[in-house]
Motif scaffolding. Structure first.
Motif, PDB file in Angstrom:
ATOM      1  N   ILE A 101       0.854  -1.186   0.000  1.00  0.00           N
ATOM      2  CA  ILE A 101       0.000   0.000   0.000  1.00  0.00           C
ATOM      3  C   ILE A 101       0.889   1.235   0.000  1.00  0.00           C
ATOM      4  O   ILE A 101       1.786   1.354   0.822  1.00  0.00           O
ATOM      5  CB  ILE A 101      -0.894   0.031   1.255  1.00  0.00           C
ATOM      6  N   LEU A 102       0.637   2.131  -0.919  1.00  0.00           N
ATOM      7  CA  LEU A 102       1.413   3.366  -0.990  1.00  0.00           C
ATOM      8  C   LEU A 102       0.473   4.538  -0.742  1.00  0.00           C
ATOM      9  O   LEU A 102      -0.462   4.749  -1.509  1.00  0.00           O
ATOM     10  CB  LEU A 102       2.065   3.507  -2.370  1.00  0.00           C
ATOM     11  N   ASP A 103       0.737   5.273   0.342  1.00  0.00           N
ATOM     12  CA  ASP A 103      -0.147   6.384   0.704  1.00  0.00           C
ATOM     13  C   ASP A 103       0.482   7.701   0.299  1.00  0.00           C
ATOM     14  O   ASP A 103       1.418   8.170   0.938  1.00  0.00           O
ATOM     15  CB  ASP A 103      -0.407   6.352   2.221  1.00  0.00           C
ATOM     16  N   GLU A 104      -0.034   8.302  -0.756  1.00  0.00           N
ATOM     17  CA  GLU A 104       0.460   9.583  -1.261  1.00  0.00           C
ATOM     18  C   GLU A 104       1.978   9.576  -1.442  1.00  0.00           C
ATOM     19  O   GLU A 104       2.662  10.454  -0.928  1.00  0.00           O
ATOM     20  CB  GLU A 104       0.097  10.720  -0.308  1.00  0.00           C
ATOM     21  N   PRO A 105       2.515   8.598  -2.153  1.00  0.00           N
ATOM     22  CA  PRO A 105       3.974   8.502  -2.220  1.00  0.00           C
ATOM     23  C   PRO A 105       4.630   9.641  -2.989  1.00  0.00           C
ATOM     24  O   PRO A 105       5.791   9.938  -2.762  1.00  0.00           O
ATOM     25  CB  PRO A 105       4.218   7.164  -2.924  1.00  0.00           C
ATOM     26  N   THR A 106       3.907  10.265  -3.901  1.00  0.00           N
ATOM     27  CA  THR A 106       4.567  11.287  -4.708  1.00  0.00           C
ATOM     28  C   THR A 106       4.314  12.691  -4.192  1.00  0.00           C
ATOM     29  O   THR A 106       4.735  13.656  -4.805  1.00  0.00           O
ATOM     30  CB  THR A 106       4.106  11.231  -6.169  1.00  0.00           C
ATOM     31  N   ALA A 107       3.639  12.795  -3.054  1.00  0.00           N
ATOM     32  CA  ALA A 107       3.332  14.142  -2.547  1.00  0.00           C
ATOM     33  C   ALA A 107       4.578  15.026  -2.467  1.00  0.00           C
ATOM     34  O   ALA A 107       4.558  16.165  -2.882  1.00  0.00           O
ATOM     35  CB  ALA A 107       2.646  14.040  -1.184  1.00  0.00           C
TER      36      ALA A 107
END
Lengths: 335, 842
Positions: B179-185
């Motif tokens: 699970i990736l939570d907003e990785p590119t923020a």
């Protein structure tokens, strides 16, 4: 009305210490009935005024979540400086005390600068200055402690005020009383005092609310230096020798007094009254034990144990408070 | 096909190809339903995107899947197995890992080590196998087809690299669902590409990916299917090919769009005329405002009666902008003017005086002092208004004003004296507002004013805001609730990745248009600053150079100093300090401190001397010393780790307890050491004094232990980030306690070494030892906050201090100045360290 006023002064911690004081008094009295004589109680103050003065400054520092380990060294430093003031400058007691205050104030100010401007934890700064100031004191004064002071110097520490015709009050006691009351008023009734508590509870929120956090800290540590110097003056007057090792390990006594008096190591809680009550408990204990011929080192053991017990008790109280706070906060949804 | 409402038909997938099955998940908080009856299927091997506005429930959903929360109702099935217990450990066993938005890393440790904390690979000897670690790490990086400087301390890594590191760590434990939570923020263009490559790679190797993002462009590039959440409900699940970007936005926003717009536009009519006439007199103006790493080149102005809303998603920098405008955060560049007066560089107190007030979003840590009462919180920012002479607070006045304001805002509480911690979220928010309104500010900055606030209070706060604007207050509003933002604002600014990308007067501000800009199409962003990389052992080399320089200097000034005998003596005399300092290093590495070291030494020395006096063989004396030190060290460890007393207090108490107990039992007498023992002490096997041998062995063993045992590495981890260490399964309190035991044992050993140099022992030995030892460790480069430092550094620190002490007599300086020198040294070392850390952190 009086009862409500009194209850307003006494929080649960202060009430606990008061109870402890009563217990200690009774125990010490049982150990030696002479304990209860008025003269004895007043004589006690000869010894506790010095610790008490420093405790007045240590309490607000601990309330902001800090600590000052260099107080004993600042006492020694100012004592040596005052000795030099007499030996080399021929100063009278008044101007000499002023000189000592300058030395102590400067030392405290340096502590404050490192804590507030350079942002180094108070523990480390004062651990370092504890060595530095003691070192300077030893360097300046170890070889030939000044002891040939003229009699005016001994007034503060050894003379009495005669009150009501018969009661002999040691001259240093009113000093503690006046400063104690002033400190209490400042801490509990003024803007500055409110800021101190705010910083202790939540430094970040205090900063957001516009509290001048660095300035408050600077003032508190400078005040600690001044009180240490004042305690040094009283010591000098009492002991009549400008010993460079004056105040050694005093920080232990002062911190014990504060922690015992309900000043929380975790910050945000405590009062001057509590610290004073703590002072009375410790002093009674020491005095009673001394009258009971308990050796010095055993007294220190008891004091060490007392500090530990007080710290443990605070830990449990703090845990209960946090649990209450998180259950209120749990009603906030995570975002 | 209609873009809203009816779900698109999809063939029910056979259950064994489902990675995750959420059935009717529900999660509720008082006053808010975070997840409402969410049923969602994630197919094995797909990249599934989750989109929705802030508060839609995406984070809550994935945190349940990752085991951080348990649902109030509903079921979760992972690869065919039903989840009965929700915990991160259990999730890992199911093969689910999450890379959180905010990394859980050990900043002072290397990237390599971060991958393995808690589960270090061991060699056959049981020691930590760095080579195997490196091999495994390189394997993972190869699998991810990416590169990383494994030896760099994480604090010097860019945000992007930290992200990669977290993913690599997840891959080490063979995650089947990532699970990736907003990785590119926080990422820029190139880093985002890199991340995509990584994700695709993982996916090709069979990992199922759940990808949460606000960046719709990325979602379209990466995902196979997308699920849209809104207000805690699943609105739609669809393959990417069946929706457009606009469709998604409408789904995210829902039916409420049209109605809200009308309401908003109606409301703005009276306000609109005002800001035309007052356009020439802005209350607050910012130009070129920049905060490194957060936002850049912001120009804005707000006039009286305006409500300027700033829209943006995570990483846009608008929250930081508000903090900077309020003076809480110092800007890197740019100017701020308030009512015509220059406010650049002003702190919060000065900003307050100028008429700017901020209500921060974080109620518990920034806006309120929780243990204080309602009255105290309301009056705190303007306390001086109530001060009479001498700064005394006029209680009466304070109570009246605070009471009046609390009444105006309808704060529901059990009176003014109730601690705010006990109030509901909505009432707490009102208190926070009241505290900022007390000074009647001309400019009010509101950060998420209705976050976590119930509907009723929310309406009241909105009413209040409009009333304030009508009275002429200039308001800047940041809110993640877009409809709220649009209905309140007279003007809407949009920020994206640190830049101002758009401005709309209220009539033209539609949710669609604003979201479009906020979500952005470009991937350019603000450059993130990273800490400068400190070359390995730089500190130790510098210290070594300093030592060499010092020795050379003193030798020049006093030739009597530079003799072989003198150097040998200095080394031998400081051997015991070396042993004690090694112990202190471990303590300080965990962010602890032990000022009872001298007392422990005194007790151990006495015990050892007594046993020597009684005729015990050398080995017996040694054991006696170790036993004494170990017991005392264990006492300290128990007090700090079990009873949880702060180390400074605990060791301050034990300092006096140990010493005075010693005096109690020995009366301070001298103990003579028998001739056989003294002979041992003076012996020099192979020409090296026995004291130096012992110190050398201790140093060598300690260096190995620190570097290559699980215990040693745990010490570093606990000092670096105790929370993360706990997450990795390290028994933090046990480690914290054990270092005091180690300290005690080494203090005992130091006592043994100490008495080998003497003919008689007095019981007040070791006075001031703690100062010297702590100084040596700190000077040697250990961070007082824990997590970094080396044995080598400590060794050099001891040598340096020993050299200074030894040089005093040769330089004809009074030895009573030695303590002062120590004090200066430690102060200097700590100041330098603090300045360096501050510079690096920025």
């Amino acid at each position: 009305m009086m009862v409500r006023r009194l209850r307003g002064l006494l929080g649960p911690e202060e009430a606990a210490v008061l109870a402890l004081l009563v217990v200690t008094f009774c125990a010490m009295g049982a150990l030696n009935p002479r304990f209860f004589e008025t003269n004895n109680l007043l004589e006690m103050s000869r010894f506790f005024v010095e610790t008490g003065l420093v405790a007045l400054a240590m309490a607000p520092i601990i309330i902001t979540g800090g600590i000052d380990l260099s107080v004993g060294s600042m006492v020694g430093l100012s004592v040596v400086v005052m000795g030099m003031g007499w030996r080399h400058l021929g100063l009278g007691p008044g101007p000499d005390i002023a000189l000592g205050l300058v030395a102590g104030g400067l030392a405290g100010f340096v502590n404050g600068l490192f804590v507030s401007k350079v942002r180094i934890p108070p523990l480390i700064v004062t651990l370092a200055t504890m060595a530095l100031y003691r070192g300077i004191a030893l360097g300046l004064g170890a070889r030939a402690p000044v002891s040939d002071f003229p009699p005016e110097y001994y007034e503060l520490g050894q003379a009495y005020y005669t009150v009501l015709g018969a009661v002999q009050v040691p001259q240093q006691l009113p000093l503690l009383v006046v400063l104690g009351v002033s400190a209490a008023v400042v801490l509990h009734r003024t803007v500055f005092g409110r800021w101190v508590y705010a910083i202790g509870h939540n430094e970040r929120a205090a900063w957001f609310a516009g509290v001048p956090v660095p300035t408050v800290r600077l003032v508190l540590y400078t005040f600690s230096g001044l009180m240490s110097a004042l305690a040094g003056a009283v010591f000098l007057s009492r002991v009549a020798t400008a010993k460079a090792d004056a105040g050694t390990l005093m920080e232990l006594d002062v911190i014990t007094v504060c922690v015992l008096g309900g000043v929380s190591i975790y910050g945000g809680k405590g009062s001057i009254l509590g610290a004073v009550l703590g002072l009375l408990v410790v002093s009674s204990l020491v005095r009673g034990l001394t009258l009971g011929r308990v050796p010095f080192e055993d007294q220190k053991i008891i004091l060490g144990a007392v500090l530990l017990i007080a710290a443990v008790a605070q830990h449990f109280l703090a845990q209960r408070a946090t649990r209450a706070r998180t259950s209120a906060a749990k009603s906030e949804p995570a975002q | 096909m209609s873009p809203t409402g009816t779900p698109c038909p999809s063939e029910p997938a056979p259950s064994d190809s489902l990675a995750l099955e959420c059935s009717r998940l529900r999660k509720e908080y008082p006053g808010v339903v975070a997840l409402d009856d969410v049923s969602l299927e994630i197919r094995a091997g797909e990249i599934h995107a989750l989109v929705g506005e802030n508060g839609a429930g995406k984070s809550t959903l994935v945190r349940i899947i990752a085991g951080q929360f348990s649902p109030d109702a509903g079921e979760l099935v992972v690869f065919g197995r039903t989840v009965s217990q929700f915990s991160p450990r259990a999730a890992r066993e199911f093969g689910v890992t999450m890379v959180p938005q905010h990394p859980d890393l050990f900043l002072s440790l290397s990237a390599l080590e971060n991958l393995f904390v808690g589960e270090w690979p061991r060699s056959r000897t049981g020691l930590v196998d760095w080579r195997a670690m490196r091999g495994l790490a390189q394997d993972v990086l190869a699998r991810l087809e990416t590169e990383l400087d494994l030896d760099a301390p994480v604090e010097s890594l860019s945000v992007a690299d930290r992200q990669i590191l977290q993913i690599a760590r997840a891959m080490l434990v063979d995650a089947r669902v990532l699970i990736l939570d907003e990785p590119t923020a926080p990422l820029g263009h190139d880093d985002t590409e890199r991340l995509f490559g990584l994700v695709r790679n993982l996916n090709l190797r069979g990992a199922t990916v759940i990808y949460i993002s606000h960046r719709l462009a990325e979602v379209f590039e990466l995902a196979d299917r997308v699920s849209v959440l809104r207000d805690g409900r699943l609105v739609r699940t669809c393959p990417m090919s069946e929706v457009t970007r606009d469709d998604l936005i409408e789904l995210m926003v829902g039916h409420a769009v049209a109605a809200d717009e009308r309401q908003g536009r109606q409301r703005q009519a009276p306000g609109a005329s005002r800001d035309e006439t007052d356009a020439e007199a802005p209350y607050l103006m910012a130009s070129g405002l920049t905060l490194a790493g957060k936002f850049e080149g912001i120009d804005l102005s707000v006039g009286p009666g305006e409500i300027v809303g700033i829209a943006g998603v995570a990483g846009s920098g608008r929250n930081e902008l508000l903090h900077t405008l309020a003076g809480v955060q110092k800007a890197s560049a740019g100017q701020v003017t308030v009512l015509g007066r220059d406010a650049s560089g002003a702190g919060p107190a000065r900003m307050r005086e100028l008429g700017v007030a901020l209500v921060p979003a974080d109620r518990h840590h920034e806006a309120l002092v929780l243990p204080m009462t309602v009255r105290e919180n309301i009056s705190l920012p303007r306390l001086r208004d109530f001060a009479g002479r001498l700064g005394l607070v006029r209680r009466q006045q304070e109570q009246e004003r605070a009471g009046a304001l609390a009444g105006d805002l309808r704060v529901r509480s059990a009176g003014l004296e109730q601690p705010v911690a006990q109030l509901s979220g909505g009432n707490q928010q009102k208190v926070a507002l009241a505290s900022r309104l007390l000074g009647e500010p001309e400019v009010l900055l509101l950060e998420e004013p209705t976050q976590g606030v119930d509907v009723g209070a929310r309406a009241e706060i909105h009413r209040l805001m409009r009333a304030l604007a009508e009275r002429g207050v200039a308001i800047i509003l940041v809110s993640s609730d877009l409809p709220e933002l649009l209905s309140l604002s007279t003007r809407v600014l949009v920020m994206h990745r640190g830049r101002m990308v758009g401005e709309f007067p209220s009539q033209q501000a539609t949710q669609q248009a604003v979201l479009d800009l906020a979500l952005g199409t470009t991937r350019e962003g603000v450059r993130h600053e990273t800490a400068a990389r400190r070359p390995v052992l730089q500190r130790e080399l510098g210290l070594g150079a300093l030592l060499a320089l010092f020795l050379a200097g003193v030798s020049l000034a006093a030739p009597s100093f530079a003799t072989r005998q003198n150097f040998a003596d200095m080394l031998t005399n400081n051997a015991y300090l070396m042993v004690a300092a090694v112990g202190m290093t471990f303590v300080i590495l965990t962010a602890g401190i032990d000022i009872s070291v001298g007392a422990i030494l005194a007790v151990s020395a006495t015990v050892a001397a007594l046993s020597a006096e009684r005729g015990a063989p050398v080995i017996g004396v040694l054991l006696a010393a170790l036993l004494a030190g170990g017991i005392l060290g264990a006492v300290n460890g128990g007090l700090v780790a079990r009873v949880r007393i702060p180390p400074i207090i605990a060791t301050l108490a034990t300092l006096t307890l140990f010493r005075n107990t010693l005096i109690h039992f020995t009366g301070g007498r001298w103990i003579n050491l028998p001739a056989e023992f003294r002979q041992f002490g003076l012996s020099e096997p192979l020409g090296v004094p026995v004291a130096v041998w012992i110190a050398a062995v201790v140093v060598a063993l300690a260096a190995v232990a620190a570097r290559r045992t699980a215990f040693g590495r745990s010490v570093y981890a606990v000092g670096s980030n105790p929370d993360a260490a706990g997450h990795q399964g390290i028994a933090v309190q046990t480690v914290r306690g054990r270092v005091y035991l180690v300290m005690g044992l080494l203090a005992g050993l130091a006592a043994f070494v100490y008495i080998t140099r003497l003919s008689a022992v007095q019981t007040n030995a070791g006075g001031g030892l703690e100062m010297v030892v702590i100084t040596a460790v700190v000077v040697g480069g250990a961070n007082i906050f824990g997590g970094s430092g080396t044995i080598v550094g400590t060794v050099i620190g001891v040598l340096l201090l020993g050299a200074i002490a030894g040089s005093l007599t040769h330089l004809r300086i009074d030895p009573s100045w030695e303590r002062a020198c120590q004090g200066v040294l430690i102060l200097g070392a700590v100041v330098v360290d603090a300045v360096q850390t501050a510079r690096r952190r920025r």
